[in-house]
Motif scaffolding. Structure first.
Motif, short mmCIF file in Angstrom:
data_model
loop_
_atom_site.label_atom_id
_atom_site.label_comp_id
_atom_site.label_asym_id
_atom_site.label_seq_id
_atom_site.Cartn_x
_atom_site.Cartn_y
_atom_site.Cartn_z
N HIS A 349 0.91 -0.95 -0.02
CA HIS A 349 -0.01 0.04 0.04
C HIS A 349 0.80 1.26 0.08
CE1 HIS A 349 0.97 0.56 4.19
NE2 HIS A 349 0.99 -1.01 4.15
N HIS A 351 2.98 4.42 1.11
CA HIS A 351 3.81 4.99 2.37
C HIS A 351 4.72 5.62 2.09
CE1 HIS A 351 6.42 1.49 2.47
NE2 HIS A 351 5.36 0.60 2.09
N SER A 367 7.24 -5.09 0.95
CA SER A 367 8.41 -5.00 0.30
C SER A 367 9.60 -5.19 1.24
CB SER A 367 8.59 -3.89 -0.45
OG SER A 367 9.89 -3.94 -1.18
ZN LIG Z 1 5.74 -1.27 1.45
#
Ligand SMILES: [Zn+2]
Lengths: 613, 420
Positions: A349, A351, A367
């Motif tokens: 998402h 950020h 990630s």
């Molecule tokens: Zn991330």
């Protein structure tokens, strides 16, 4: 005449012969054969079992959770039954005449001389009505016995229930006799030996009509019944009840544990049922209903349901990375709305990026933890190949009490699942897989299966910075009020204490300003982590794990709401309310509480059923 | 030829008297144990059976004294009138008697009852002795056999009408008397064969049994001298046997179901211990559990707690077996055996045929009672409700056995004064 007087010898001979035969026969049956003595004892001795009172169960504050209530069994000795007013009799105990005939037949088939149960567990009202008329019904009498009662009507799965022993149990354990009761599930089962006490035996002599004729040899062979031991459960009745209310009309589980000693404060599986349903005359009927219920109320999700841990698993990966010296507080990894190495998959998402370790925990960056996972498994300085790397990682994971049974004191606990190397070898072929193949493990998806109890235990390990006590439901047995000794042993994870700080910082951040702000409390530092467990069958499951306060943690909680979607929707508020309820015994966010109590989360299965209706 | 001036006890056989007293006392004690009631613990308590038995014993002793006082010639002389009187009372009881559990054999006077059938035993023994002691009587004559049979059969018939099968069967014991007086041993053998046939007829299909008998007869004939006389003998035996088999089969199939069941249980065809066989089984358990020395006085649980039915009358031997063990049962059996052999010895020393024949009658009756009563409690005889002499509770039976025995004692004491 002389010839005839010789006949006296024949006649005398007959006399002697018959008497000799009789003496031989008497010698044989009286002196040689012992079986008649046994038969005589069987005739005249009645072994009367004295049933001990089953132990009571209290919650951690002394609230009574389980006690015994007197029940009345109507017994009959068919031989003694004289002509009675059948109609009046049937009306009094509330049966039909056909039933009366059938029951009498059954009792006679068992024995005309020995008593057997005619009607079990009469209600108090029926008993009272019957008692007045009993003198008119010769051959019938009332035997009292005890039934389990659950006054709080909570924690059905945990407390369990008792039932009559079956042939298999009798064959396996000589203690139990036909008609005895035994714990079938929950505490009733796992603490059966402590709760049941010891049966006493009274040997009584009876006459042919089964009328008592006094004690056998003045009672020298009699033994006294020893009452069962009382148990103190670690449950908080209040918290348990609150949790059950929060989870009503939802499917899922909540487990709350005191991390400082492993005591389970609440263990909720929704949907649940009233434990009193499985007691008494209606038991079989109720059990059948619950058994057939599509929402599986008898299934203890807290101990038996496997869920992928989702993002909550990122905590463990972060810790392993630190311990392996491949991730540090300051380590930063990029995120491009996904894991760049694999073309943006798994997705993430929006950020800020790149972030450090606490930040990645707070924002739950996918990630970041893919990088961490890869750096652990593919650390070729340490591990020659992916298999070695994976096995090392797996051992770290197991040290948190998942992928194996943790041996709590409740039956039916399941081990969960952390895939083995062999599994991947079989699935992808030998050398057919690498870190990127199994990268979904980094964010708690894939083949991982963790029970809510194990999730709560993971939080305990984190709250304690590296160890846990095996979660257990009974904190005191008998007058000593000590738990079983194995529950006082610390189990250490393979992570050194200093590595927990960045992770806990991240968890605090998640609650303070990240993904879990709904669990924020004034003046109490709550550390938490949301998760969204992917559900291939429908809407994702909502997961939240948290502990509080940050210093000297008092409660660790894991919440799972099936089909609850994004973690923050249901699991986080519920977790926050549980923590506040336990620590403060009051709720500061009544609106949120109301929303949670009244909220309905239909499970996907139910929804489908509704649509097709 | 001396006159009996040294009192009524002169010349009496003390051995018989002592055994009599022993058996009566032991019976009393065992009745006390079998129906012991803690609220009425005195053995003399008249509300209990043991208190009543004390009265029966007292009156029996009185009867015994009276018998000893009466002149020795009296009994032979009074035989026929007495027998006829008893037969009349057996008829009267059919009309005026009280029915007790299916049999009409009691005259009731309030609490007190008299069973004429009991008295028919010694009356018949006396008449039989009277008849056979006549000088011109020979047992080998057909007329004698027929009249003897009638003397025995009349009371049997009347008692059967009263539905007292057990008592009626006792009269078959007189075959021993007839045998002693010259009846061919074949009849005794025939009696045994009849019993065997009786049992076989109940156990085996009658057609198969008759075919088997025909084959046996044929084989026997092959080995015998082939005279027409032998053929007729064998053939008539075969016809007789077949007739017995058919009548037994017929009778069995026309029995009432509970009687049938008793027979079935005795034969081992049925082992339903809670029903008909219950008596035998429980009495076996009671006796068998007694061991060598018994459970001790008043400690018998099987009899005291009513597992054995009729424990004070027909099944009194169970209490002996349970409380006194093999030691007790052996003493009782041996006492009876000594008494029986003593009677035979006494019979043979009589100068008067009447006394001898009567003595054999006494021995036969006592032997039949002993063997059937004890036999049924230990599973060696069918359950026929007849009392154990001198032991079992009951006035009529104790009186009748006392009279039976003491007439013999009197006759024996009088023997030296009889002119032959
Ligand atoms: Zn991330």
């Amino acid at each position: 005449m002389n010839t005839l007087s010789g006949r006296k010898l024949v006649i005398g001979g007959i006399f002697v012969a018959v008497c000799a035969i009789y003496l031989l026969r008497l010698f044989f049956i009286q002196v040689m054969d012992d079986s008649y003595k046994l038969s005589a004892n069987n005739n005249v001795l009645r072994y009367m079992t004295e049933y001990p009172a089953r132990g009571l169960v209290y919650d951690r504050y002394g609230t009574l959770l389980v006690y015994n209530e007197v029940a009345y069994d109507l017994m009959v000795t068919p031989r003694q039954v004289k002509v009675i007013d059948t109609l009046d009799f049937c009306k009094t105990i509330g049966i039909k005449k056909e039933q009366f005939i059938k029951k009498m037949k059954q009792a006679k088939a068992y024995s005309s001389y020995k008593e057997s149960a005619f009607e079990k567990q009469l209600s108090k009202e029926t008993y009272a009505a019957l008692q007045e008329k009993l003198y008119k019904f010769k051959g019938f009498f009332v035997q009292t016995r005890t039934l389990r009662k659950y006054p709080q009507e909570i924690a059905a799965h945990t407390l369990g229930y008792v039932g009559e022993v079956n042939d298999k149990i009798i064959a396996a354990n000589s203690y139990y006799k036909l008609g005895d009761y035994i714990g079938i599930s929950g505490i009733e089962k796992s603490y059966e030996e402590e709760l049941r006490g010891k049966k006493g035996l009274k040997i009584q002599m009876v006459d042919v009509f089964n009328r008592p004729k006094g004690r056998f040899k003045d009672g020298i062979y009699d033994t006294l019944a020893v009452s069962g031991q009382n148990l103190v459960s670690s449950l908080s009745a209040k918290l348990q009840k609150y949790g059950e209310q929060l989870l009503q009309n939802k499917t899922g589980a909540i487990v709350a544990i005191d991390p400082s000693n492993g005591e389970i404060l609440a263990s909720i599986s929704g949907p649940s049922y009233n434990p009193n349903l499985l007691v008494g005359r209606e038991r079989t009927k109720n059990y059948g209903k619950l058994f057939l219920d599509k929402s599986l109320p008898l299934f203890n999700r807290a101990l038996m349901a496997y869920y992928p841990p989702g993002s909550t698993f990122k905590l463990i990966n972060g810790l392993i990375g630190e311990q392996e010296q491949v991730t540090f507080r300051e380590t930063r990894y990029p995120c491009a709305r996904g894991y760049p190495v694999m073309g943006g998959k798994p997705k993430c998402h929006p950020h800020p990026s790149p972030m450090d370790l606490p930040g990645a925990v707070s924002t739950s960056c996918n990630s970041y933890f893919c990088y961490v996972f890869r750096s652990i498994i593919d650390n070729r300085k340490k591990y020659a190949n992916v298999v070695e790397g994976y096995n090392a990682w797996r051992n770290y994971v197991l040290s948190f009490g998942i992928g194996k049974k943790i041996h709590t004191d409740l039956p039916q606990e399941l081990p969960g699942n952390v895939p083995t190397q062999a599994y991947y070898d079989k699935y992808f072929g030998k050398n057919g897989w690498k870190s990127s193949t199994i990268v979904s493990l980094s964010i708690g998806q894939g083949e991982l299966g963790v029970t809510p109890l194990q999730m709560a235990n993971i939080i305990c390990s984190i709250a304690n910075k590296g160890f846990y006590y095996t979660p257990h439901i009974v904190k005191g047995i008998g007058p000593k009020k000590e738990p079983r000794p194995e529950y006082k042993i610390r189990h250490y994870t393979k992570i050194a204490p200093e590595y927990f700080e960045p992770i806990i910082d991240g968890m605090q951040g998640a609650v303070d300003h990240g993904t879990s702000t709904a669990a924020r409390l004034k003046d109490i530092v709550v550390c938490g982590k949301t998760g969204t467990a992917q559900n291939p069958h429908g809407k994702d499951h909502s997961v939240f794990i948290a502990f509080a306060p940050r210093e000297n943690p008092k409660i660790a909680v894991a919440v799972l709401v099936e089909n609850g979607g994004w973690g923050a929707t249901w699991a986080v508020p519920i977790g926050g309310l549980m923590i506040e309820k336990y620590l403060r015994d009051s709720i500061s966010k009544p609106d949120m509480e109301k929303r949670m109590l009244e909220g309905i989360v239909l499970s996907t299965e139910k929804k489908k059923a509704k649509e097709t209706e | 030829m001396r006159k009996s001036q040294q009192g009524i006890f002169k010349n009496i056989d003390w051995l018989m008297v002592i055994i009599y007293l022993l058996l009566v006392t032991m019976g009393w004690i065992n009745i006390y144990a079998s129906v012991f009631n803690e609220d009425h613990y005195l053995i003399t308590d008249l509300t209990q059976k043991y208190g009543k038995q004390m009265i029966w014993i007292g009156t029996s002793l009185l009867l015994a004294l009276i018998i000893l006082v009466i002149d020795g010639n009296f009994y032979a002389a009074v035989s026929w009138p007495l027998w006829i009187l008893v037969l009349l009372s057996l008829i009267a009881v059919l009309f005026f008697g009280t029915e007790v559990s299916g049999s009409k054999s009691w005259f009731r006077f309030g609490e007190f009852g008299i069973q004429p059938a009991e008295f028919a035993k010694f009356a018949t023994a006396m008449v039989l002795a009277k008849y056979l002691s006549q000088l011109n009587i020979k047992m080998t004559e057909v007329k004698t056999k027929i009249i003897s049979s009638i003397i025995i059969a009349l009371p049997i018939g009347l008692i059967l009408l009263e539905n007292e099968t057990g008592v009626a069967l006792v009269f078959f014991a007189f075959i021993l008397v007839l045998y002693r007086e010259g009846l061919s041993g074949n009849f005794l053998l025939l009696g045994v064969v009849a019993i065997v046939l009786f049992i076989l007829a109940l156990l085996i299909n009658k057609t198969i049994l008759i075919i088997a008998l025909a084959i046996i007869s044929a084989i026997l004939f092959l080995f015998m001298r082939k005279t027409s006389q032998n053929f007729i003998l064998l053939f008539s035996l075969f016809v007789l046997s077949s007739a017995i088999i058919y009548s037994v089969d017929y009778a069995y199939n026309h029995l009432q179901s509970h009687q049938k069941k008793r027979i079935d249980v005795f034969l081992g065809k049925e082992s339903d211990i809670k029903k008909a066989g219950y008596n035998v089984n429980q009495s076996l358990i009671a006796i068998g559990s007694g061991g060598l020395t018994g459970k001790g006085f008043l400690n018998g649980t099987q009899t005291k707690y009513d597992f054995v039915p009729e424990q004070s009358t027909d099944f009194i031997f169970c209490t002996v077996g349970e409380e006194w063990g093999f030691a007790g049962t052996a003493v009782v059996i041996i006492l009876f055996l000594i008494l029986l052999l003593r009677i035979l010895f006494i019979a043979e020393r009589q100068r008067s045929s009447f006394s001898r024949i009567y003595a054999y009658g006494v021995a036969s009756i006592l032997f039949f009672h002993l063997s059937v009563n004890v036999g049924m409690t230990i599973g060696l005889a069918p359950v026929i409700g007849i009392p154990l002499p001198f032991f079992s509770y009951g006035g009529s039976s104790l009186w009748s056995f006392t009279i039976l025995l003491f007439i013999l004692i009197k006759l024996d004491a009088y023997r030296l004064e009889i002119l032959r």
